[in-house]
Design a protein around this motif. Structure first.
Motif, short mmCIF file in Angstrom:
data_model
loop_
_atom_site.label_atom_id
_atom_site.label_comp_id
_atom_site.label_asym_id
_atom_site.label_seq_id
_atom_site.Cartn_x
_atom_site.Cartn_y
_atom_site.Cartn_z
N GLN A 1 -11.12 -0.54 -3.05
CA GLN A 1 -10.39 -1.11 -4.18
C GLN A 1 -9.65 -2.39 -3.81
N ILE A 2 -9.33 -2.57 -2.51
CA ILE A 2 -8.49 -3.71 -2.12
C ILE A 2 -9.25 -4.77 -1.33
N ASP A 3 -10.36 -4.42 -0.71
CA ASP A 3 -11.05 -5.32 0.22
C ASP A 3 -11.49 -6.62 -0.44
N LYS A 4 -12.29 -6.53 -1.48
CA LYS A 4 -12.80 -7.71 -2.16
C LYS A 4 -11.69 -8.53 -2.82
N PRO A 5 -10.74 -7.89 -3.52
CA PRO A 5 -9.68 -8.68 -4.16
C PRO A 5 -8.83 -9.49 -3.17
N ILE A 6 -8.48 -8.89 -2.03
CA ILE A 6 -7.62 -9.62 -1.09
C ILE A 6 -8.39 -10.76 -0.45
N ALA A 7 -9.65 -10.52 -0.11
CA ALA A 7 -10.47 -11.61 0.45
C ALA A 7 -10.60 -12.75 -0.56
N ALA A 8 -10.82 -12.39 -1.83
CA ALA A 8 -10.92 -13.41 -2.88
C ALA A 8 -9.61 -14.16 -3.05
N MET B 1 0.86 -1.19 0.00
CA MET B 1 0.00 0.00 0.00
C MET B 1 0.89 1.23 0.00
N GLN B 2 1.24 1.71 -1.18
CA GLN B 2 2.22 2.77 -1.30
C GLN B 2 1.67 4.11 -0.83
N GLY B 3 2.40 4.74 0.06
CA GLY B 3 2.00 6.03 0.60
C GLY B 3 1.79 6.00 2.10
N GLU C 1 4.84 -8.92 -6.20
CA GLU C 1 4.42 -7.74 -5.45
C GLU C 1 3.31 -7.03 -6.22
N VAL C 2 2.20 -6.76 -5.54
CA VAL C 2 1.08 -6.04 -6.15
C VAL C 2 0.95 -4.71 -5.42
N VAL C 3 1.02 -3.61 -6.17
CA VAL C 3 1.08 -2.27 -5.57
C VAL C 3 -0.27 -1.56 -5.70
N SER C 4 -0.69 -0.95 -4.60
CA SER C 4 -1.86 -0.07 -4.59
C SER C 4 -1.39 1.32 -4.23
N ASN C 5 -1.60 2.29 -5.09
CA ASN C 5 -1.14 3.65 -4.85
C ASN C 5 -2.24 4.50 -4.22
N GLY C 6 -1.85 5.64 -3.66
CA GLY C 6 -2.83 6.62 -3.20
C GLY C 6 -3.12 6.64 -1.72
N TRP C 7 -2.23 6.09 -0.90
CA TRP C 7 -2.49 5.99 0.54
C TRP C 7 -1.89 7.12 1.37
N ASP C 8 -1.36 8.15 0.72
CA ASP C 8 -0.72 9.27 1.43
C ASP C 8 -1.79 10.32 1.76
N THR C 9 -2.54 10.09 2.83
CA THR C 9 -3.76 10.85 3.10
C THR C 9 -3.53 11.98 4.10
N HIS C 10 -2.80 13.02 3.68
CA HIS C 10 -2.58 14.18 4.54
C HIS C 10 -3.84 15.04 4.66
N ASP C 11 -4.78 14.85 3.76
CA ASP C 11 -6.03 15.57 3.84
C ASP C 11 -7.18 14.62 3.48
N ASP C 12 -8.36 14.93 3.99
CA ASP C 12 -9.57 14.15 3.70
C ASP C 12 -9.32 12.65 3.89
N ASN C 13 -8.68 12.33 5.00
CA ASN C 13 -8.25 10.95 5.26
C ASN C 13 -9.38 9.94 5.21
N PHE C 14 -10.50 10.25 5.84
CA PHE C 14 -11.54 9.25 6.05
C PHE C 14 -12.22 8.82 4.76
N SER C 15 -12.59 9.77 3.91
CA SER C 15 -13.23 9.39 2.65
C SER C 15 -12.23 8.79 1.68
N ARG C 16 -10.99 9.27 1.70
CA ARG C 16 -9.98 8.73 0.79
C ARG C 16 -9.59 7.30 1.16
N VAL C 17 -9.41 7.04 2.45
CA VAL C 17 -9.07 5.67 2.86
C VAL C 17 -10.24 4.73 2.60
N LYS C 18 -11.45 5.21 2.80
CA LYS C 18 -12.62 4.39 2.49
C LYS C 18 -12.62 4.00 1.02
#
Length: 429
Positions: free
Chosen positions: A308-315, A61-63, A286-303
């Motif tokens: 994007q990652i929840d269903k794929p990792i569970a699967a 989870m890059q960022g 290695e599978v990379v997910s970008n966009g985790w550097d949440t200096h602003d609007d953390n809650f909606s951005r992390v949601k």
């Protein structure tokens, strides 16, 4: 060379453990008697691991993902913000509401909530989490993926031993092990790798390779290493693009219901491709997910990121288990650090390496447990701190890689795979 090279990775396959321990006992005795060298023992051990088909899928989870909005919700404190906790399928374990699908498979993975580091810079922390070392001007350290490729990859395989999907900014390379162990980058997992087919008929293609070798002969007299690296790259690429094993990169060969189970998007496709590559014998993806550097609007951005990652990792966990691959495949979820407990004026969280989390499953790890905890405010580790060295040594333990092995660096200095640290043994208990 210490005898712990023969310690077994703890799995549920007790027959494999007994066989390995028996063979290791014989090998250690043979070394002591002078009948066999440690080099021969290590070579035999690596061959044994290749037969077992061990592999690692690193989900990066890059960022720097927020621990509070993923696997370590902070309940009952203002620092937790608006994020709520939800129950998992393991009694007593809760994770953030942003990960409902992973909550259904919590019995398949373990959460470490007490990771700790001192490095809060993106480049340096990413380098540290991938290599176990901080960057220096004189030495370029190999990433854990390169180490795995060097130690347990099948040298006869025509596929790359270290594949990275979806991101080149992780500072992970083959380092002083050489370009042979650099990651093979896939930018778009939904399409076959670029330039992966000969531009002409096979016979003509091979003649061109022969001509290239002859043209490099004179240059090699004064630049042997550069030519050697170039030849290794071309030779490996040539074998790969002519191989039938390249079908592993073709997601169109997967049934529609399997593709649907992973969801949509490049990360979802990357997880499915990772499973296909494990089946094809690739030991590190290695599978990379970008966009985790949440200096602003953390809650909606992390949601959004978690969506994007929840269903794929569970699967991925379910798919690996259904195919009998989970016990041999370590799945690791990590970022370079976590986020601050205190929410900044922009509704964001800033860099915070002091206390964060990682997740591990498969590869002998006992799922359905939590290791370590932070204090009530989330600011510090209150129990069972796990360092970067501990973490990487634990990955090595799962894969059967000797973390104490010393590789010779480019400046003639031996460098351990992991310097210091201890295996987090509770993960395998």
């Amino acid at each position: 060379m210490p005898l712990h090279l023969c310690s077994s990775v703890q799995t549920r396959d007790q027959a494999v453990i007994r066989r390995r321990d028996f063979l290791c006992g014989i090998s250690a005795a043979a070394v002591a008697a002078g009948n066999v060298s440690w080099t021969d023992l290590i070579t035999a051990r690596a061959a044994d691991l290749r037969k077992e088909g061990r592999a690692c899928i690193l989900l990066y989870m890059q960022g720097g993902p927020s621990q509070f909005e993923t696997f370590s919700p902070l309940v009952g404190h203002a620092n937790g913000g608006e994020t709520k906790a939800i129950k998992t399928n393991v009694p007593g374990i809760e994770i953030a509401e942003n990960l409902p699908e992973l909550a259904k498979v919590a019995d398949k993975f373990a959460i470490v909530r007490s990771m700790t580091s001192k490095e809060g810079s993106h480049p340096r922390a990413s380098y540290l989490l991938h290599t176990g070392y901080l960057p220096t001007a004189s030495i370029k350290h190999p990433a854990i993926g390169a180490i795995t490729a060097a130690e347990i990859a099948d040298p006869t395989s025509e596929l790359p031993a270290y594949v990275r999907i979806g991101g080149r900014g992780t500072f992970a390379t083959g380092g002083f092990l050489g370009v042979k162990f650099d990651p093979f980058d896939i930018n778009n997992p939904t399409q076959p790798p670029q330039n992966s087919r000969p531009a002409t008929e096979v016979a003509r293609f091979q003649k061109r390779l022969g001509l290239l070798d002859s043209l490099q002969g004179e240059f090699a007299k004064t630049n042997p290493q550069e030519v050697k690296d170039h030849q290794e790259l071309y030779s490996g690429a040539a074998r790969m693009i002519l191989s039938q094993d390249m079908q592993a990169f073709d997601l169109a060969r997967e049934p529609a219901n399997t593709r649907d189970s992973y969801g949509t998007g490049n990360f979802a496709s990357g997880c499915l491709l990772a499973r296909r590559l494990v089946e094809a014998g690739v030991p590190f993806i290695e599978v990379v997910s970008n966009g985790w550097d949440t200096h602003d609007d953390n809650f909606s951005r992390v949601k959004n990121q978690c969506g994007q990652i929840d269903k794929p990792i569970a699967a991925l966990f379910n798919d690996l288990q259904a195919r009998g691959l989970l016990e041999k495949t370590l799945v690791v979820w990590m970022g370079e650090f976590g986020r601050t407990p205190k929410i900044n004026p922009r509704g964001g969280r800033d860099h915070y390496p002091r206390a964060f989390n990682v997740m591990l499953g498969g590869g002998g790890v006992r799922g359905g447990q939590v290791i370590g905890r932070v204090d009530a405010s989330g600011a510090g580790v209150a129990d069972r701190p796990v360092t970067v060295a501990d973490f990487l040594r634990t990955i090595c333990h799962s894969l059967g890689v000797d973390a104490n092995k010393e590789n010779m660096s480019s400046i003639g200095r031996p460098i351990k795979v992991v310097d210091g640290g201890e295996v987090v043994k509770e993960l395998f208990a």
